[in-house]
Design a protein around this motif. Structure first.
Motif, PDB file in Angstrom:
ATOM      1  N   PRO A  19      47.441  41.700  37.903  1.00  0.00           N
ATOM      2  CA  PRO A  19      47.086  43.120  38.060  1.00  0.00           C
ATOM      3  C   PRO A  19      45.787  43.315  38.836  1.00  0.00           C
ATOM      4  N   GLU A  20      44.937  42.280  38.857  1.00  0.00           N
ATOM      5  CA  GLU A  20      43.639  42.380  39.551  1.00  0.00           C
ATOM      6  C   GLU A  20      43.795  42.653  41.043  1.00  0.00           C
ATOM      7  N   LEU A  21      44.945  42.282  41.616  1.00  0.00           N
ATOM      8  CA  LEU A  21      45.154  42.481  43.057  1.00  0.00           C
ATOM      9  C   LEU A  21      45.158  43.958  43.440  1.00  0.00           C
ATOM     10  N   ARG A  22      45.435  44.825  42.473  1.00  0.00           N
ATOM     11  CA  ARG A  22      45.480  46.263  42.758  1.00  0.00           C
ATOM     12  C   ARG A  22      44.220  46.977  42.296  1.00  0.00           C
ATOM     13  N   SER A  23      43.216  46.202  41.913  1.00  0.00           N
ATOM     14  CA  SER A  23      41.967  46.794  41.425  1.00  0.00           C
ATOM     15  C   SER A  23      41.163  47.392  42.579  1.00  0.00           C
ATOM     16  N   SER A  24      40.406  48.444  42.268  1.00  0.00           N
ATOM     17  CA  SER A  24      39.520  49.047  43.268  1.00  0.00           C
ATOM     18  C   SER A  24      38.202  48.277  43.367  1.00  0.00           C
ATOM     19  N   GLN A  76      37.054  41.948  41.382  1.00  0.00           N
ATOM     20  CA  GLN A  76      38.325  41.787  40.677  1.00  0.00           C
ATOM     21  C   GLN A  76      39.455  41.428  41.649  1.00  0.00           C
ATOM     22  N   ARG A  77      39.484  42.098  42.810  1.00  0.00           N
ATOM     23  CA  ARG A  77      40.524  41.798  43.803  1.00  0.00           C
ATOM     24  C   ARG A  77      40.382  40.372  44.322  1.00  0.00           C
ATOM     25  N   SER A  78      39.145  39.940  44.555  1.00  0.00           N
ATOM     26  CA  SER A  78      38.910  38.562  45.038  1.00  0.00           C
ATOM     27  C   SER A  78      39.394  37.550  44.012  1.00  0.00           C
ATOM     28  N   GLY A  92      41.731  38.110  41.832  1.00  0.00           N
ATOM     29  CA  GLY A  92      43.193  38.207  41.880  1.00  0.00           C
ATOM     30  C   GLY A  92      43.786  37.404  43.021  1.00  0.00           C
ATOM     31  N   GLU A  93      43.113  37.419  44.171  1.00  0.00           N
ATOM     32  CA  GLU A  93      43.607  36.651  45.326  1.00  0.00           C
ATOM     33  C   GLU A  93      43.579  35.154  45.040  1.00  0.00           C
ATOM     34  N   ARG A  94      42.504  34.684  44.395  1.00  0.00           N
ATOM     35  CA  ARG A  94      42.431  33.251  44.048  1.00  0.00           C
ATOM     36  C   ARG A  94      43.532  32.890  43.043  1.00  0.00           C
ATOM     37  N   VAL A  95      43.749  33.775  42.072  1.00  0.00           N
ATOM     38  CA  VAL A  95      44.799  33.552  41.068  1.00  0.00           C
ATOM     39  C   VAL A  95      46.170  33.503  41.731  1.00  0.00           C
ATOM     40  N   ALA A  96      46.406  34.443  42.655  1.00  0.00           N
ATOM     41  CA  ALA A  96      47.710  34.511  43.341  1.00  0.00           C
ATOM     42  C   ALA A  96      47.960  33.257  44.166  1.00  0.00           C
ATOM     43  N   MET A  97      46.906  32.682  44.743  1.00  0.00           N
ATOM     44  CA  MET A  97      47.057  31.458  45.538  1.00  0.00           C
ATOM     45  C   MET A  97      47.265  30.235  44.660  1.00  0.00           C
ATOM     46  N   ASN A  98      46.531  30.186  43.540  1.00  0.00           N
ATOM     47  CA  ASN A  98      46.548  28.967  42.732  1.00  0.00           C
ATOM     48  C   ASN A  98      47.678  28.900  41.712  1.00  0.00           C
ATOM     49  N   SER A  99      47.996  30.044  41.084  1.00  0.00           N
ATOM     50  CA  SER A  99      48.936  30.012  39.951  1.00  0.00           C
ATOM     51  C   SER A  99      50.308  29.430  40.281  1.00  0.00           C
ATOM     52  N   PRO A 100      50.921  29.784  41.437  1.00  0.00           N
ATOM     53  CA  PRO A 100      52.226  29.174  41.730  1.00  0.00           C
ATOM     54  C   PRO A 100      52.141  27.659  41.876  1.00  0.00           C
ATOM     55  N   ILE A 101      50.999  27.146  42.367  1.00  0.00           N
ATOM     56  CA  ILE A 101      50.831  25.704  42.563  1.00  0.00           C
ATOM     57  C   ILE A 101      50.551  25.025  41.231  1.00  0.00           C
ATOM     58  N   GLN A 102      49.519  25.518  40.521  1.00  0.00           N
ATOM     59  CA  GLN A 102      49.180  24.919  39.229  1.00  0.00           C
ATOM     60  C   GLN A 102      50.313  25.110  38.233  1.00  0.00           C
ATOM     61  N   GLY A 103      50.956  26.291  38.269  1.00  0.00           N
ATOM     62  CA  GLY A 103      52.060  26.552  37.352  1.00  0.00           C
ATOM     63  C   GLY A 103      53.259  25.664  37.620  1.00  0.00           C
ATOM     64  N   THR A 104      53.546  25.397  38.894  1.00  0.00           N
ATOM     65  CA  THR A 104      54.658  24.494  39.231  1.00  0.00           C
ATOM     66  C   THR A 104      54.352  23.075  38.746  1.00  0.00           C
TER      67      THR A 104
END
Length: 522
Positions: free
Chosen positions: A420-425, A429-431, A433-445
């Motif tokens: 949800p941080e990606l839609r933050s003003s 928080q957005r930054s 979110g961007e790190r989470v979006a990049m890392n989570s699919p890799i670490q989660g896989t």
């Protein structure tokens, strides 16, 4: 079983009775007979909303049944259930909720798992994982009490040495554990620059001290002192309280805590041993196999980088792995434009920081801090990295774009991580979110792959009638307490199941060792 029996006897409500009979039918779950039809409501809810803090039935009833129920604390107060009589009306009511909610909620959760494409993830990965984790908790891991005592003495001796050295450098004796006094020593008496003063004094956080580690020889001593005092309290002294009568520690493994899907460990946390310092690694010496057994340890080599190569489809990174060369040396050669045979340890270390930094969505600022270089130099390294592996930048940007569009990102196996941080003003928080979006699919896989491997290793050992036991899972590592006569079979199972856990564009590489302690086997 006692709850179900008493509730059946006391309740006159048909639905509650039906739910209790359903629960009793599934009591074989406690003995882990996998042929039984088991549904874990909390586990299903975790997959659907992994960023929740808990999955109690009153919460699930509100979310999935739109029914407001009192919590256990509201009904029973702070007392534990065992202190109450089953004749107590509050207990009967609470037990009824515990029986009826999962019974009612199953079909709702099942449907939502189908809608989100996570039904097979639940059935084929998460539910089987429950059995393997139960087995590890039941097995526990043996501890050498005398070795633990000696380890504590060794730690305390070094802590005393460090205390004397720090006091000598400071020119006075003071409480090293007092942030206020330490701040005064560092930023006033020794005159170190860039001290940040707060209402209570100067900040002496780990982050602040790491930035100053080359500013004065006292800083590395303080950092070591802090690490060793934590080791002493957490492990040398802390572990003793967890050793049961059988001489083993039966820790807890949590399946619904991390948002990435990783297993977490508690009471005690054996996944958080500081491995970079020799004295930290030595705590593993106190963990030993039972008589007639050895430890066989297997862990994935650079699994997250291999997952990145596969998911990005970058030909250069895939080729580097297929060449079976040192990936950090190859990256150093290409990023820093030097021949491979001229890559020294310094360049390799820098390339390693860039490789793993990219996986974690690191910024030029973060990399500059890690490598003690300017932000401009760090930005140039990252830019050159993306030139070297051109598809990775597009892949990572695509993850952020998808995260903004859908509100979540997914692993190779369909596990979702809400962002949800990606839609933050808020920019910070957005930054994040961007790190989470990049890392989570890799670490989660990577987390999904080790779960698949663990499940298959556990199932194979059971199927083949082996007496060896799975005792630990630490991130990318599995530890088997292996009967000496079964070493060959266990090693074969580990290699086959860990390498075969996922079909990637690059081969999954497994490091395997054996020894008479966890330290020797690692």
């Amino acid at each position: 079983a006692m709850v179900a029996d008493n509730l059946l006897a006391l309740s006159r409500d048909y639905q509650v009775q039906l739910a209790c009979m359903h629960v009793k039918k599934l009591l074989s779950f406690l003995d882990f007979h996998e042929e039984d039809a088991v549904f874990d409501a909390g586990l299903a809810a975790y997959l659907l909303q992994p960023n929740q803090s808990e999955y109690e039935y009153d919460t699930l009833a509100k979310v999935y049944l739109d029914v407001t129920l009192p919590s256990e604390k509201e009904m029973l107060g702070k007392e534990k259930l065992g202190y109450f009589s089953f004749e107590d009306e509050r207990v009967q009511k609470w037990m009824a909720y515990q029986a009826i909610v999962p019974y009612k909620i199953k079909s709702v959760l099942r449907e939502k798992l189908k809608e989100t494409g996570m039904e097979s993830l639940y059935d084929e990965m998460e539910l089987p994982c429950l059995y393997a984790l139960y087995e590890m908790e039941k097995n526990g891991i043996r501890v050498d009490g005398e070795a633990l005592h000696q380890y504590g003495k060794k730690l305390r001796t070094r802590i005393e040495e460090l205390t004397a050295e720090i006091h000598a450098m400071a020119g006075e004796e003071f409480n090293i554990n007092s942030p206020k006094k330490l701040g005064e020593i560092l930023f006033e008496k020794l005159g170190l620059k860039n001290g940040k003063k707060t209402k209570t004094g100067y900040s002496t956080s780990a982050e602040v001290l790491e930035k100053l580690k080359n500013a004065h020889p006292i800083i590395p001593k303080i950092l070591e002192y802090r690490q060793l005092t934590k080791l002493n309290s957490t492990y040398a002294e802390g572990l003793a309280g967890y050793i049961r009568a059988d001489g083993r520690i039966h820790g807890k493994f949590h399946q619904t805590v991390t948002v990435t899907g990783r297993i977490s460990s508690a009471d005690p946390n054996l996944q958080n041993i500081p491995t970079r310092m020799p004295l930290g690694r030595e705590i593993r010496k106190v963990f030993i196999p039972e008589e007639g057994s050895v430890f066989v340890d297997a862990d994935y080599s650079q699994i997250e980088l291999r997952v990145l190569a596969h998911m990005s489809g970058d030909a250069a990174l895939i080729a580097a792995y297929q060449a079976d060369e040192d990936i950090h040396a190859i990256t150093a050669s290409q990023v820093f434009d030097v021949p491979l045979d001229q890559v020294d340890s310094t360049l390799r270390r820098k390339a390693k920081a860039v490789n793993f930094g990219i996986v974690y969505g690191i910024s030029s600022f973060g990399l500059s801090q890690d490598l003690s270089i300017t932000r401009k130099e760090a930005a140039a390294y990252i830019e050159k990295y993306f030139e070297t592996y051109p598809k990775i930048k597009g892949f990572l940007d695509g993850l952020v774009k998808d995260g903004k569009e859908h509100g979540y990102v997914t692993t190779m196996f369909g596990r979702r991580r809400p962002v949800p941080e990606l839609r933050s003003s808020n920019f910070m928080q957005r930054s994040f979110g961007e790190r989470v979006a990049m890392n989570s699919p890799i670490q989660g896989t990577a987390a999904d792959i080790i779960k698949i491997a663990m499940n298959h290793v556990y199932e194979r050992m059971k199927k083949e009638g082996l007496r060896s036991r799975l005792v630990l899972q630490v991130h990318d590592e599995l530890l088997i307490e292996t009967k000496k006569e079964e070493i060959e079979e266990v090693s074969r199972i580990l290699e086959e199941e860990m390498k075969g856990a996922a079909d990637l564009a690059v081969e999954l590489d497994v490091d395997m060792h054996q020894g008479d302690s966890w330290y020797e086997a690692k």
